[in-house]
Write an enzyme that holds these catalytic residues in place. Structure first.
Site, PDB file in Angstrom:
ATOM      1  N   LYS A  43      35.332  50.390   9.134  1.00 16.13           N
ATOM      2  CA  LYS A  43      35.342  50.775   7.751  1.00 16.13           C
ATOM      3  C   LYS A  43      36.760  50.583   7.323  1.00 16.13           C
ATOM      4  O   LYS A  43      36.904  49.969   6.098  1.00 16.13           O
ATOM      5  CB  LYS A  43      35.329  52.083   7.742  1.00 16.13           C
ATOM      6  N   ASN A  44      37.354  50.929   8.045  1.00 18.06           N
ATOM      7  CA  ASN A  44      39.060  50.628   7.398  1.00 18.06           C
ATOM      8  C   ASN A  44      39.629  49.165   7.298  1.00 18.06           C
ATOM      9  O   ASN A  44      40.520  48.900   6.811  1.00 18.06           O
ATOM     10  CB  ASN A  44      39.850  51.460   8.291  1.00 18.06           C
ATOM     11  N   ARG A  80      40.501  57.555  -1.405  1.00 15.36           N
ATOM     12  CA  ARG A  80      41.668  57.162  -1.408  1.00 15.36           C
ATOM     13  C   ARG A  80      42.135  55.711  -1.274  1.00 15.36           C
ATOM     14  O   ARG A  80      42.824  55.180  -2.100  1.00 15.36           O
ATOM     15  CB  ARG A  80      42.288  57.930  -0.590  1.00 15.36           C
ATOM     16  N   CYS A 113      40.058  62.394   1.319  1.00 19.75           N
ATOM     17  CA  CYS A 113      39.997  63.398   2.541  1.00 19.75           C
ATOM     18  C   CYS A 113      41.005  64.470   2.141  1.00 19.75           C
ATOM     19  O   CYS A 113      42.377  64.022   1.802  1.00 19.75           O
ATOM     20  CB  CYS A 113      40.157  62.837   3.706  1.00 19.75           C
ATOM     21  N   ARG A 150      48.864  63.283   0.273  1.00 26.97           N
ATOM     22  CA  ARG A 150      48.850  61.837   0.800  1.00 26.97           C
ATOM     23  C   ARG A 150      49.422  61.031  -0.498  1.00 26.97           C
ATOM     24  O   ARG A 150      48.760  60.737  -1.020  1.00 26.97           O
ATOM     25  CB  ARG A 150      47.609  61.503   1.243  1.00 26.97           C
ATOM     26  N   PRO A 151      50.784  61.182  -0.576  1.00 22.73           N
ATOM     27  CA  PRO A 151      51.341  60.388  -1.559  1.00 22.73           C
ATOM     28  C   PRO A 151      51.153  58.845  -1.722  1.00 22.73           C
ATOM     29  O   PRO A 151      50.585  58.123  -0.733  1.00 22.73           O
ATOM     30  CB  PRO A 151      52.761  60.647  -1.452  1.00 22.73           C
ATOM     31  N   VAL A 152      51.501  58.227  -2.655  1.00 21.79           N
ATOM     32  CA  VAL A 152      51.189  56.811  -2.801  1.00 21.79           C
ATOM     33  C   VAL A 152      52.667  55.962  -3.240  1.00 21.79           C
ATOM     34  O   VAL A 152      52.531  55.025  -3.707  1.00 21.79           O
ATOM     35  CB  VAL A 152      50.158  56.337  -3.807  1.00 21.79           C
ATOM     36  N   ASP A 153      53.592  56.906  -3.029  1.00 14.97           N
ATOM     37  CA  ASP A 153      54.844  56.375  -3.700  1.00 14.97           C
ATOM     38  C   ASP A 153      55.248  54.870  -2.875  1.00 14.97           C
ATOM     39  O   ASP A 153      55.974  54.232  -3.527  1.00 14.97           O
ATOM     40  CB  ASP A 153      56.048  57.377  -3.189  1.00 14.97           C
ATOM     41  N   ASP A 197      43.027  59.406  13.295  1.00 15.58           N
ATOM     42  CA  ASP A 197      41.864  59.441  13.187  1.00 15.58           C
ATOM     43  C   ASP A 197      40.854  59.903  14.424  1.00 15.58           C
ATOM     44  O   ASP A 197      39.683  59.880  14.333  1.00 15.58           O
ATOM     45  CB  ASP A 197      41.107  58.019  12.417  1.00 15.58           C
ATOM     46  N   ILE A 226      51.143  62.362  11.913  1.00 15.87           N
ATOM     47  CA  ILE A 226      50.975  61.503  10.649  1.00 15.87           C
ATOM     48  C   ILE A 226      50.482  62.348   9.286  1.00 15.87           C
ATOM     49  O   ILE A 226      51.280  62.077   8.300  1.00 15.87           O
ATOM     50  CB  ILE A 226      49.658  60.559  10.979  1.00 15.87           C
ATOM     51  N   ARG A 281      30.442  58.997   4.618  1.00 18.34           N
ATOM     52  CA  ARG A 281      31.510  57.983   4.329  1.00 18.34           C
ATOM     53  C   ARG A 281      31.878  57.047   5.076  1.00 18.34           C
ATOM     54  O   ARG A 281      32.416  55.905   5.019  1.00 18.34           O
ATOM     55  CB  ARG A 281      32.894  58.915   3.810  1.00 18.34           C
TER      56      ARG A 281
HETATM   57  C1  UD1 Z   1      45.004  54.717   6.731  1.00 20.12           C
HETATM   58  C2  UD1 Z   1      43.344  54.867   7.091  1.00 20.12           C
HETATM   59  C3  UD1 Z   1      43.154  56.282   7.698  1.00 20.12           C
HETATM   60  C4  UD1 Z   1      44.146  56.699   8.670  1.00 20.12           C
HETATM   61  C5  UD1 Z   1      45.597  56.493   8.268  1.00 20.12           C
HETATM   62  C6  UD1 Z   1      46.707  56.799   9.325  1.00 20.12           C
HETATM   63  C7  UD1 Z   1      42.222  53.166   5.844  1.00 20.12           C
HETATM   64  C8  UD1 Z   1      41.431  52.981   4.590  1.00 20.12           C
HETATM   65  N1  UD1 Z   1      42.674  54.486   5.903  1.00 20.12           N
HETATM   66  O1  UD1 Z   1      44.956  55.665   5.556  1.00 20.12           O
HETATM   67  O2  UD1 Z   1      41.942  56.490   8.205  1.00 20.12           O
HETATM   68  O3  UD1 Z   1      44.089  57.893   8.917  1.00 20.12           O
HETATM   69  O4  UD1 Z   1      45.469  55.118   7.812  1.00 20.12           O
HETATM   70  O5  UD1 Z   1      46.187  55.588  10.463  1.00 20.12           O
HETATM   71  O6  UD1 Z   1      42.811  52.470   6.365  1.00 20.12           O
HETATM   72  N2  UD1 Z   1      52.601  57.790   3.171  1.00 20.12           N
HETATM   73  C9  UD1 Z   1      53.625  58.265   2.142  1.00 20.12           C
HETATM   74  N3  UD1 Z   1      53.531  57.427   1.023  1.00 20.12           N
HETATM   75  C10 UD1 Z   1      52.688  56.491   0.574  1.00 20.12           C
HETATM   76  C11 UD1 Z   1      51.746  56.193   1.755  1.00 20.12           C
HETATM   77  C12 UD1 Z   1      51.780  56.898   2.772  1.00 20.12           C
HETATM   78  O7  UD1 Z   1      54.190  59.252   2.430  1.00 20.12           O
HETATM   79  O8  UD1 Z   1      52.765  55.860  -0.403  1.00 20.12           O
HETATM   80  C13 UD1 Z   1      52.387  58.665   4.125  1.00 20.12           C
HETATM   81  C14 UD1 Z   1      51.126  59.612   4.170  1.00 20.12           C
HETATM   82  O9  UD1 Z   1      51.273  60.847   3.530  1.00 20.12           O
HETATM   83  C15 UD1 Z   1      51.025  59.727   5.819  1.00 20.12           C
HETATM   84  C16 UD1 Z   1      51.703  58.538   6.304  1.00 20.12           C
HETATM   85  O10 UD1 Z   1      52.432  57.937   5.470  1.00 20.12           O
HETATM   86  O11 UD1 Z   1      51.779  60.943   6.226  1.00 20.12           O
HETATM   87  C17 UD1 Z   1      50.357  57.310   6.703  1.00 20.12           C
HETATM   88  O12 UD1 Z   1      49.675  57.169   5.894  1.00 20.12           O
HETATM   89  P1  UD1 Z   1      48.913  55.876   5.652  1.00 20.12           P
HETATM   90  O13 UD1 Z   1      48.925  54.935   6.982  1.00 20.12           O
HETATM   91  O14 UD1 Z   1      49.352  55.233   4.265  1.00 20.12           O
HETATM   92  O15 UD1 Z   1      47.514  56.304   5.473  1.00 20.12           O
HETATM   93  P2  UD1 Z   1      46.304  55.499   4.889  1.00 20.12           P
HETATM   94  O16 UD1 Z   1      46.850  54.078   4.643  1.00 20.12           O
HETATM   95  O17 UD1 Z   1      45.923  56.473   3.301  1.00 20.12           O
END
Ligand code: UD1
Length: 417
Positions: free
Chosen positions: A22-23, A93, A117, A122-125, A305, A327, A397
């Site tokens: 999936k990922n 997401r 989820c 889970r920010p996107v900054d 995961d 994480i 999902r």
């Molecule tokens: C991806 C996986 C998810 C997995 C996660 C961690 C996909 C589609 N999803 O999610 O299944 O659980 O990796 O292995 O591949 N963070 C920030 N700012 C950001 C982005 C992330 O602070 O802009 C933080 C998150 O809150 C978290 C950490 O970084 O604490 C890791 O998150 P991230 O690796 O980005 O997870 P996803 O890519 O969303």
């Protein structure tokens, strides 16, 4: 709402095939936005998240065709308005993965802030900061990220945290940028490598994928390609954990032991016997598992995961184990549900202290997120009596035909609508 009813106590025995990841599938599908030509993906898992992404891509103007052999062709010859609306993004997401490719290809994009989820904030900054470093002008207004750039420009981006989807978003965007981009502290997950391989086949110039420094030399355009999606390492680990929890003996086909070393190592520590071959992993568990400590970490560490599934195993194991989640915050919701099955789990900050009990007892539990749902199914399979897992839409999902695959291994499991 669908539920799964599990009669516990039967060891899982037999052989099944692991699906495409999936990922890996989700970012690979978004890579189609980077070219006018056709991208063909094989080994596509049949999942709710994949259908959601297809709906989003179709809305963006991508022509989609599916064949009956898990093949998917995507062609983004002409794109319509580069907008990813809230109603689609909120359920998944990973929709944020269209942001980088859209800005790179169209010079603008509006993507709703994501949902997904419920596992902590889970920010996107870092997606935003990275694109800004590549020259995009970004504003966040009314719940939407609005990005604009005539043409992105290569830059050095040092990410504060290791993030998988931000690494993927920026890697895709940088492929069409002017000049060279260096992503530092990049995620090393195998899914990032799979995406890079597909982008290379599309004509991108990328070095270092799989290490924490990825270098991308931008090109003017990318071309079509054909790519086979890698096996799902989390699905693989989930079935292995289920087999270990039930004292079973299973062989998984179509997978790759090399991408889940940390998980296999922990399963060995529980006492499981593992054998790996080309594309196969076999596990046999005799007797009660031993509790194992787990600390989640970015790849190649133990994947977050797989944390919930290992907790199900620790719940019935001999001894006390500590599971530390580094994480995501608030990723222990499954622990409360496992307690309903008789598990002895104490949460202390980002650690769960799991004292193994001899047997869990069937009960009704509620799935709260994707991997939590899988862990409750595992706990139900290992428990005495009947367990009802409610709200399993999360499972759909991310797991292809989970109850059918488990039934193929002899589990007594059925879905009720
Ligand atoms: C991806 C996986 C998810 C997995 C996660 C961690 C996909 C589609 N999803 O999610 O299944 O659980 O990796 O292995 O591949 N963070 C920030 N700012 C950001 C982005 C992330 O602070 O802009 C933080 C998150 O809150 C978290 C950490 O970084 O604490 C890791 O998150 P991230 O690796 O980005 O997870 P996803 O890519 O969303």
């Amino acid at each position: 709402m669908d539920k799964l009813i599990v009669q516990g106590g039967a060891p899982l025995l037999g052989e099944i095939r692991v699906s495409g990841a999936k990922n890996a599938a989700l970012p690979l599908m978004c890579a189609a936005l980077l070219t006018r030509e056709q991208l063909t993906l094989s080994n596509v898992p049949h999942l709710k998240d994949v259908s959601t992404m297809l709906r989003l891509l179709a809305q963006l103007g991508v022509e989609v065709s599916l064949d009956d052999r898990l093949g998917l062709s995507l062609q983004a010859e002409r794109l319509s308005e580069p907008l990813a609306p809230y109603d689609l993004v909120k359920t998944m997401r990973a929709s944020i993965l269209v942001l980088g490719p859209l800005v790179a290809r169209c010079g603008e994009a509006r993507v709703s802030l994501p949902g997904g989820c419920a596992i902590g904030s889970r920010p996107v900054d870092l997606h935003i900061k990275g694109l800004e470093a590549l020259g995009a002008e970004i504003s966040v207004e009314q719940g939407y990220i609005a990005a604009r750039a005539k043409r992105l420009e290569g830059a050095r981006v040092v990410m504060d945290l290791v993030t998988v989807t931000a690494t993927e978003n920026l890697m895709m965007a940088a492929c069409l940028a002017q000049g060279t981009t260096v992503l530092e502290n990049a995620a090393r997950e195998p899914e990032v490598v799979d995406l890079a391989q597909c982008l290379l086949a599309m004509g991108a110039r990328i070095g270092g994928a799989g290490t924490d420094v990825i270098t991308i030399e931008g090109v003017a355009q990318l071309r079509g390609a054909t790519h086979r999606i890698m096996p799902d390492r989390i699905e693989t680990g989930t079935f292995l954990a289920a087999a270990a929890a039930t004292g079973g003996r299973v062989t998984l086909q179509g997978t790759d032991a090399g991408i889940l070393d940390a998980v296999l190592e922990k399963l060995r520590e529980t006492g499981a016997e593992l054998q790996t071959g080309s594309g196969t992993i076999s596990l046999a568990m005799r007797g009660r598992p031993k509790g194992v400590n787990v600390r989640t970490a970015p790849y190649p560490g133990f994947p977050t995961d797989m944390q919930a599934q290992l907790m199900a195993l620790d719940a019935i194991a001999e001894g006390t184990a500590v599971i530390t989640e580094t994480i995501f915050e608030n990723r222990f919701m499954h622990a409360l549900e496992m307690q309903r099955l008789g598990a002895d789990i104490e949460i202390s900050g980002n650690a769960a202290i799991v004292r193994g009990v001899g047997k869990l007892q069937g009960a009704t539990v509620m799935a709260t997120d994707l991997r939590a749902s899988a862990s409750l199914v595992i706990a139900g399979l290992a428990a005495e009596g009947e367990t009802t897992v409610d709200r399993i839409y999360h499972l759909d999902r991310g797991y292809e035909c989970i109850e059918e695959k488990l039934a193929q291994l002899g589990a007594r499991i059925r879905r009720v609508h």
